[in-house]
Design an enzyme around this catalytic site. Structure first.
Site, PDB file in Angstrom:
ATOM      1  N   HIS A   1       0.836  -1.218   0.000  1.00 22.85           N
ATOM      2  CA  HIS A   1       0.000   0.000   0.000  1.00 22.85           C
ATOM      3  C   HIS A   1       0.864   1.259   0.000  1.00 22.85           C
ATOM      4  O   HIS A   1       0.439   2.309   0.472  1.00 22.85           O
ATOM      5  CB  HIS A   1      -0.955   0.035   1.204  1.00 22.85           C
ATOM      6  CG  HIS A   1      -1.710  -1.241   1.408  1.00 22.85           C
ATOM      7  ND1 HIS A   1      -2.968  -1.463   0.908  1.00 22.85           N
ATOM      8  CD2 HIS A   1      -1.358  -2.394   2.039  1.00 22.85           C
ATOM      9  CE1 HIS A   1      -3.377  -2.683   1.233  1.00 22.85           C
ATOM     10  NE2 HIS A   1      -2.409  -3.276   1.917  1.00 22.85           N
TER      11      HIS A   1
ATOM     12  N   SER B   1      14.975  20.768 -16.553  1.00 18.66           N
ATOM     13  CA  SER B   1      13.837  21.668 -16.762  1.00 18.66           C
ATOM     14  C   SER B   1      14.323  22.918 -17.470  1.00 18.66           C
ATOM     15  O   SER B   1      15.423  23.399 -17.202  1.00 18.66           O
ATOM     16  CB  SER B   1      13.219  22.026 -15.407  1.00 18.66           C
ATOM     17  OG  SER B   1      12.481  23.221 -15.516  1.00 18.66           O
TER      18      SER B   1
ATOM     19  N   LYS C   1      16.446  21.239 -11.409  1.00 22.43           N
ATOM     20  CA  LYS C   1      15.699  19.995 -11.618  1.00 22.43           C
ATOM     21  C   LYS C   1      16.511  18.927 -12.357  1.00 22.43           C
ATOM     22  O   LYS C   1      17.255  19.222 -13.282  1.00 22.43           O
ATOM     23  CB  LYS C   1      14.424  20.257 -12.442  1.00 22.43           C
ATOM     24  CG  LYS C   1      13.338  21.015 -11.727  1.00 22.43           C
ATOM     25  CD  LYS C   1      12.740  20.281 -10.515  1.00 22.43           C
ATOM     26  CE  LYS C   1      11.989  19.014 -10.890  1.00 22.43           C
ATOM     27  NZ  LYS C   1      10.721  19.289 -11.553  1.00 22.43           N
TER      28      LYS C   1
ATOM     29  N   GLU D   1       9.522   7.914 -16.514  1.00 20.97           N
ATOM     30  CA  GLU D   1       8.166   8.414 -16.773  1.00 20.97           C
ATOM     31  C   GLU D   1       7.690   7.967 -18.147  1.00 20.97           C
ATOM     32  O   GLU D   1       6.526   7.608 -18.333  1.00 20.97           O
ATOM     33  CB  GLU D   1       8.148   9.937 -16.673  1.00 20.97           C
ATOM     34  CG  GLU D   1       8.373  10.431 -15.249  1.00 20.97           C
ATOM     35  CD  GLU D   1       8.711  11.915 -15.220  1.00 20.97           C
ATOM     36  OE1 GLU D   1       7.861  12.702 -15.659  1.00 20.97           O
ATOM     37  OE2 GLU D   1       9.825  12.257 -14.782  1.00 20.97           O
TER      38      GLU D   1
END
Ligand code: ARG
Length: 464
Positions: free
Chosen positions: A157, A285, A291, A298
């Protein structure tokens, strides 16, 4: 001059929009190698059946080899009339060997031809993907070997559950990928069945020896063997379930990769900090200079969308099509090529990103907390004769007590332990050792470092 393979009974030419709608050359030219391989075997079968002479066969084969070379060297020049790969090859063959080219299509239809081409391409694709899966397994095994004893929190979980090793986490994905690889191998058995010689739908009346064709198409240097022939021509020309199966296999690989990717997206965040992806597999970024984004992961997660979509596309195309061949079946190619290309590249990126990631064992250990050993304490009560259900309740009360007192479970005074289990003594504190906890999970399939090392060895022996 048009080299359309049909048209005698037509009074009007195809409308321009219809031509564009119908033409498949722009995507099925990928079948060139398979198509020509099939045609070379077919020329042999025609000669064996006495339908062309040996000399004619040789000229056809020579011409086909020439066309094969033009495709391989990317100097094949398509013409506007090249409706599909079959038309294009025959048109070019005609330019090279003259009217003899018109004999090649004797007894053959584009229906059994394209079914054969797709099977050849699918065999090649299934083989390539199996190799890519093994490369990713290999990268995971290298990490597992290095981190067989590296402690980290295991989650259910997405809540901290019990300590595990990073090596054990790696091996979980090796297992998933192995089942994916086996599924591809299994599907291969059904792809190796040759439909060539089925004609348009009803079979062949010219005495073609289909079994001999199978042998001729068994060129292990380029493709694995065909080892059987189809036994119903209607089914043979219209069946695309072998493509659907592979698309399912690809979709499930995508789902597995999306889970791997999601774990690594989480683990590479500052909040977790368990791993760092190499610069080569991250991006920055345009606005925020600090970043470093896990885009490789992804994208792997995101690509599962198109892989599932491609499966649904083909199933929907096939649903309700009447026997036998229908042009709907042309719609098998783009989804399959897309799934294959997506994984061919995606798996390479996944393997390299896993191989180059840096684990951060300090951050992993820092994320462990004593409450994750609550089950170990309950197990200790079980060893003292308490039924597990009762032990669970007792330790649960201790966890609540620790929260009330704002201390760790391992920091409760002995009298608190004794309040739930009077025979507990100082030795209970020794239970709060993460490495010991993990080492105790020594049953087969457990996270104990010795088991992880053993599994790595077992995988190595299987050639991963
Ligand atoms: N381009 C077609 C396909 O991919 C080839 C078969 C065409 N057959 C036909 N009867 N029009 O399915």
């Amino acid at each position: 001059m048009s080299h359309q393979l049909w048209g005698g009974r037509f009074a009007a030419p195809t409308a321009e929009d219809m031509r564009q709608f119908n033409d498949s050359f722009r995507f099925d030219q990928r079948l060139a190698a398979a198509d020509i391989t099939g045609s070379i075997a077919w020329a042999g079968a025609l000669a064996d059946a006495g339908l062309i002479t040996g000399e004619e066969r040789d000229r056809l084969v020579q011409g086909l080899n020439q066309v094969q070379l033009e495709f391989a060297e990317e100097r094949f020049v398509p013409q506007p009339g090249d409706e599909d790969i079959h038309t294009a090859v025959e048109r070019r063959l005609g330019e090279l060997v003259g009217s003899l080219a018109g004999k090649l299509h004797t007894g053959r239809s584009r229906n059994d031809q394209v079914a054969t081409d797709m099977r050849l391409f699918c065999l090649h694709a299934a083989q390539t993907l199996q190799m890519r899966l093994m490369q990713l397994q290999h990268a995971l095994l290298d990490q597992a070997e290095q981190h067989a004893a590296t402690l980290m929190p295991g989650y259910t979980h997405l809540q901290r559950a019990q300590p595990i090793t990073f090596g054990h986490w790696c091996l979980a994905y090796v297992e998933m990928l192995e089942r994916d690889r086996m599924r591809l191998e299994d599907a291969t058995r059904r792809i190796r069945v040759l439909p060539l010689g089925s004609g348009a739908l009803a079979g062949n009346s010219l005495g073609i020896d289909r079994t001999a064709l199978t042998a001729a198409l068994s060129s292990p240097d380029r493709y694995p063997f065909f080892d059987d022939i189809t036994t119903n021509s209607l089914d043979a020309v219209s069946d695309r379930d072998f493509v659907a199966e592979l698309l399912f296999d690809c979709a499930l690989i995508g789902v597995h990769l999306s889970r791997l990717a999601e774990d690594l997206v989480l683990y590479s965040s500052s909040e977790f900090g368990f791993i760092e992806l190499a610069d080569e597999y991250s991006t920055g970024s345009s606005l925020m200079p600090q970043k470093k984004n896990p885009d490789s992961m992804e994208l792997l997660r995101g690509k599962s969308g198109r892989l599932i979509g491609n499966l649904v596309t083909l199933l929907t195309v096939l649903k309700g099509t009447p026997l036998a061949y229908n042009k709907d079946m042309q719609e098998d190619k783009e989804p399959f090529f897309d799934s294959f290309d997506t994984l061919d590249l995606g798996l390479r990126v996944a393997a390299a990103a896993v191989a180059t990631l840096q684990a951060n064992p300090e951050r992993m250990v820092a994320a462990l907390d004593a409450a994750m050993l609550a089950t170990d304490l309950a197990d200790e009560l079980v060893r003292r004769g308490v039924p597990f259900r009762e032990a669970h309740g007792k330790v649960g009360r201790l966890v609540r007590r620790a929260l009330e007192l704002r201390v760790g479970l391992h920091q409760l005074p002995l009298e608190e332990y004794r309040a739930v289990q009077p025979d507990l003594d100082e030795t209970a504190y020794a239970l709060f050792d993460f490495a010991q906890s993990v080492a105790r999970k020594a049953g087969v399939g457990g996270t104990a470092p010795e088991r992880v090392k053993e599994q790595v060895l077992a995988w190595r022996e299987r050639g991963r």
